[in-house]
Design a protein around this motif. Structure first.
Motif, PDB file in Angstrom:
ATOM      1  N   GLU A   5      76.944  -3.987  63.383  1.00  0.00           N
ATOM      2  CA  GLU A   5      77.182  -2.546  63.445  1.00  0.00           C
ATOM      3  C   GLU A   5      76.716  -1.886  64.743  1.00  0.00           C
ATOM      4  O   GLU A   5      75.857  -2.383  65.447  1.00  0.00           O
ATOM      5  N   LYS A   6      77.356  -0.750  64.996  1.00  0.00           N
ATOM      6  CA  LYS A   6      77.031   0.091  66.152  1.00  0.00           C
ATOM      7  C   LYS A   6      76.002   1.122  65.698  1.00  0.00           C
ATOM      8  O   LYS A   6      76.138   1.727  64.643  1.00  0.00           O
ATOM      9  N   VAL A   7      74.958   1.311  66.500  1.00  0.00           N
ATOM     10  CA  VAL A   7      73.908   2.276  66.161  1.00  0.00           C
ATOM     11  C   VAL A   7      73.838   3.316  67.269  1.00  0.00           C
ATOM     12  O   VAL A   7      73.866   2.986  68.456  1.00  0.00           O
ATOM     13  N   ASP A   8      73.747   4.575  66.861  1.00  0.00           N
ATOM     14  CA  ASP A   8      73.661   5.688  67.808  1.00  0.00           C
ATOM     15  C   ASP A   8      72.238   6.260  67.741  1.00  0.00           C
ATOM     16  O   ASP A   8      71.844   6.860  66.749  1.00  0.00           O
ATOM     17  N   TYR A   9      71.457   6.020  68.804  1.00  0.00           N
ATOM     18  CA  TYR A   9      70.082   6.548  68.854  1.00  0.00           C
ATOM     19  C   TYR A   9      70.045   8.047  68.551  1.00  0.00           C
ATOM     20  O   TYR A   9      69.105   8.548  67.943  1.00  0.00           O
ATOM     21  N   SER A  10      71.077   8.767  69.036  1.00  0.00           N
ATOM     22  CA  SER A  10      71.034  10.227  68.934  1.00  0.00           C
ATOM     23  C   SER A  10      71.093  10.737  67.495  1.00  0.00           C
ATOM     24  O   SER A  10      70.878  11.912  67.238  1.00  0.00           O
ATOM     25  N   LYS A  11      71.385   9.819  66.534  1.00  0.00           N
ATOM     26  CA  LYS A  11      71.316  10.228  65.116  1.00  0.00           C
ATOM     27  C   LYS A  11      69.865  10.301  64.640  1.00  0.00           C
ATOM     28  O   LYS A  11      69.565  10.880  63.600  1.00  0.00           O
ATOM     29  N   TYR A  12      68.968   9.649  65.399  1.00  0.00           N
ATOM     30  CA  TYR A  12      67.559   9.585  64.978  1.00  0.00           C
ATOM     31  C   TYR A  12      66.620  10.325  65.925  1.00  0.00           C
ATOM     32  O   TYR A  12      65.528  10.695  65.558  1.00  0.00           O
ATOM     33  N   VAL A  13      67.052  10.495  67.179  1.00  0.00           N
ATOM     34  CA  VAL A  13      66.228  11.180  68.181  1.00  0.00           C
ATOM     35  C   VAL A  13      67.182  11.814  69.198  1.00  0.00           C
ATOM     36  O   VAL A  13      68.224  11.249  69.505  1.00  0.00           O
ATOM     37  N   THR A  14      66.830  13.003  69.690  1.00  0.00           N
ATOM     38  CA  THR A  14      67.740  13.716  70.594  1.00  0.00           C
ATOM     39  C   THR A  14      67.676  13.126  71.994  1.00  0.00           C
ATOM     40  O   THR A  14      66.917  13.587  72.848  1.00  0.00           O
ATOM     41  N   ASN A  22      59.801   3.110  73.094  1.00  0.00           N
ATOM     42  CA  ASN A  22      60.868   3.233  74.084  1.00  0.00           C
ATOM     43  C   ASN A  22      60.968   4.681  74.528  1.00  0.00           C
ATOM     44  O   ASN A  22      60.296   5.557  73.962  1.00  0.00           O
ATOM     45  N   MET A  23      61.795   4.948  75.528  1.00  0.00           N
ATOM     46  CA  MET A  23      61.972   6.340  75.941  1.00  0.00           C
ATOM     47  C   MET A  23      63.403   6.593  76.391  1.00  0.00           C
ATOM     48  O   MET A  23      64.136   5.679  76.763  1.00  0.00           O
ATOM     49  N   GLY A  24      63.797   7.854  76.291  1.00  0.00           N
ATOM     50  CA  GLY A  24      65.153   8.254  76.662  1.00  0.00           C
ATOM     51  C   GLY A  24      65.150   9.668  77.208  1.00  0.00           C
ATOM     52  O   GLY A  24      64.153  10.383  77.125  1.00  0.00           O
ATOM     53  N   THR A  25      66.280  10.078  77.754  1.00  0.00           N
ATOM     54  CA  THR A  25      66.407  11.418  78.343  1.00  0.00           C
ATOM     55  C   THR A  25      67.247  12.307  77.440  1.00  0.00           C
ATOM     56  O   THR A  25      68.333  11.912  77.003  1.00  0.00           O
ATOM     57  N   SER A  26      66.721  13.477  77.167  1.00  0.00           N
ATOM     58  CA  SER A  26      67.442  14.489  76.397  1.00  0.00           C
ATOM     59  C   SER A  26      67.903  15.544  77.403  1.00  0.00           C
ATOM     60  O   SER A  26      67.079  16.211  78.038  1.00  0.00           O
ATOM     61  N   ILE A  27      69.224  15.669  77.574  1.00  0.00           N
ATOM     62  CA  ILE A  27      69.762  16.518  78.640  1.00  0.00           C
ATOM     63  C   ILE A  27      70.215  17.873  78.111  1.00  0.00           C
ATOM     64  O   ILE A  27      71.030  17.961  77.206  1.00  0.00           O
ATOM     65  N   VAL A  28      69.641  18.910  78.683  1.00  0.00           N
ATOM     66  CA  VAL A  28      69.967  20.308  78.365  1.00  0.00           C
ATOM     67  C   VAL A  28      70.092  20.515  76.845  1.00  0.00           C
ATOM     68  O   VAL A  28      71.079  21.070  76.371  1.00  0.00           O
ATOM     69  N   ASP A  29      69.084  20.065  76.114  1.00  0.00           N
ATOM     70  CA  ASP A  29      69.047  20.312  74.670  1.00  0.00           C
ATOM     71  C   ASP A  29      68.230  21.574  74.435  1.00  0.00           C
ATOM     72  O   ASP A  29      67.066  21.641  74.826  1.00  0.00           O
TER      73      ASP A  29
END
Length: 489
Positions: A118-127, A145-152
């Motif tokens: 399956e395909k998992v979308d991080y943005s369903k769990y964290v912005t 882990n870390m990610g970038t939230s753009i203009v949220d």
């Protein structure tokens, strides 16, 4: 796969992901490879041409959506929907394994058959719109882990998050991602120009994030499709800007209040970090410009590889040292580093900020790995590929960061991949183990092979030749048999 029908990707990092594996069993090695059956792959193969855009290749038009829907999508979203072509690394989450890239999508795979699940979308769990392919694991297997939230909600920030290694018994069928929690977020220095980053560092008590002046231009990205340019063209290096060093305390979940910075640089890989006598020490592979990405455009990777691909900046392994509790009354201009083992400095400036200058440990290495049991701890050895003015590695190296001595392996017509360290069971020494690297050969009479070196002596222990074409890979993982759950076995 760089060609679909009559269309070709522009950049080596854009190609459709191929997952490959070497399996050791009863003294024999078997090889398997499979294309990742992502939505991107399926769309492209069905259309018999590239229809899903990648970072270095913009596709027109996208038959998966009609042009009006596409236009609406681009006008209504600052950030377009990214690809799920996960071609950078493999991540272990609980008992599951995922192919990862730097977008918000990851793809579950079966580590034995290499089937795409399956395909998992991080943005369903964290912005987040983007996330790294280099998570960290603690001793219990929890992921950081870390990610970038753009203009949220009007803000652009870097979000650090944790994924637990297991779920409560009553939720056994659910993914660990459903229990993802945000550790903290760091505001970007610029709303519309967030920093690009490929990895980050951890110590026992701190998370290290380098906000480098290698930046994405969000407005350019939002209009790239209509302007007929790729997203990579929206990434630029600002050599006159500072590189900000963020130290996040794991307990308080807050960034250091002191402003800490160094000169402009570009880095992709953190090597390791640790704490020593009131200092945080971290090692990175850095460049003085962004020429590396440009080198991997396919037009440069031709027969004249060594002529076409001259890097204007050679990678250097640099050690930075940041003092933790320092004398607030120290005079301006004082070097606050008190460790005798390094020439790295951290100088107090007049506004109370700290200007760091690193010690260069070694030049010409990339794709660094360590004995991961020493991650976040004081360590001695780095295993890496060796490169000079061309981005494609020709040697594997072992660097002793204490003595600066280097051992290397090379063979004519051989192009090694990232060296993966596998510790010997019950080992006492940091370098007691093996190095695995898949080797591509440019001599048609010499088959490609998996190289196995003794990590201590760097002498060859064995090699497993394969009678198929091997391709240079990016990053990989060693999975001990005990980590394969029963359904995989």
């Amino acid at each position: 796969m760089h060609t679909v029908g009559e269309t070709q990707y522009n950049h080596w990092f854009d190609g459709l992901a191929l997952v490959h594996s070497f399996t050791f069993k009863n003294g024999e090695v078997s090889y398997r490879s499979k294309y990742l059956r992502s939505d991107t792959y399926n769309c492209n193969i069905e259309a018999n041409r590239i229809v899903v855009s990648e970072f270095g290749t913009m596709a027109y038009p996208d038959p998966c959506k009609n042009i009006f829907a596409k236009a609406f999508c681009y006008l209504s979203h600052t950030i377009p929907e990214f690809t799920d072509n996960c071609l950078i690394n493999i991540m272990k989450t609980g008992e599951d394994f995922y192919a990862t890239s730097e977008t918000n999508f990851i793809r579950k795979i079966d580590p034995l058959t290499l089937e795409t699940l399956e395909k998992v979308d991080y943005s369903k769990y964290v912005t987040v719109n983007l996330a790294t392919s280099h998570p960290h694991y603690d001793s219990a297997g929890n992921i950081l882990n870390m990610g970038t939230s753009i203009v949220d909600k009007g803000k652009t920030k870097y979000v650090i998050f944790k994924i637990p290694s297991s779920v409560p018994e009553k939720e056994k069928k659910k993914s660990c991602l459903k229990h993802l929690e945000v550790v903290c977020s760091i505001p970007s220095h610029s709303l519309l120009h967030p920093s690009y980053y490929h990895s980050f560092g951890v110590t026992e008590n701190y998370i290290i994030f380098i906000e480098q002046p290698f930046k994405l231009d969000i407005l350019k990205m939002a209009t790239a499709y209509f302007r007929g340019v790729n997203w990579a063209s929206c990434l630029s290096f600002h050599k006159e800007d500072k590189t900000w060093i963020h130290l996040i305390d794991k307990k308080t979940k807050k960034d250091a209040t002191t402003k800490i910075y160094t000169d402009a640089m570009v880095l992709f890989h953190h090597v390791n970090a640790y704490e020593e006598d009131g200092h945080v020490v971290f090692d990175v592979i850095s460049y003085s410009d962004n020429s590396l990405y440009q080198m991997f455009y396919l037009k440069n990777l031709t027969e004249d590889l060594t002529e076409n691909t001259k890097l204007t900046s050679i990678p250097a392994c640099k050690r930075f040292v940041v003092p933790l509790g320092f004398d607030k009354d120290a005079e301006v201009g004082t070097n606050l580093v008190k460790l005798p083992s390094t020439t790295a400095t951290a100088v107090k400036e007049k506004e109370g900020s700290i200007y760091c200058q690193p010690e260069t440990l070694c030049e010409g290495i990339e794709l660094p790995r360590i004995n991961y049991d020493y991650n976040g701890k004081k360590y001695r050895y780095i295993y890496a590929t060796e490169v000079q003015w061309s981005p494609v590695p020709t040697k594997i190296a072992k660097l002793d960061v204490l003595t600066k001595e280097k051992l290397s392996w090379e063979e004519e017509h051989c192009w090694p991949a990232e060296p993966v360290f596998v510790p010997r069971p019950d080992s006492k020494d940091e370098d007691d183990g093996l190095i695995l690297s898949s080797i591509v050969t440019s001599d048609p009479k010499k088959p490609p092979f998996l190289l196995i070196l003794d990590a201590k002596t760097f002498m060859e222990t064995a090699r497993a030749s394969v009678n198929v074409d091997l391709h240079l890979d990016l990053h990989g993982i060693f999975i001990p048999e005990k980590d394969l759950n029963p359904e995989h076995e």
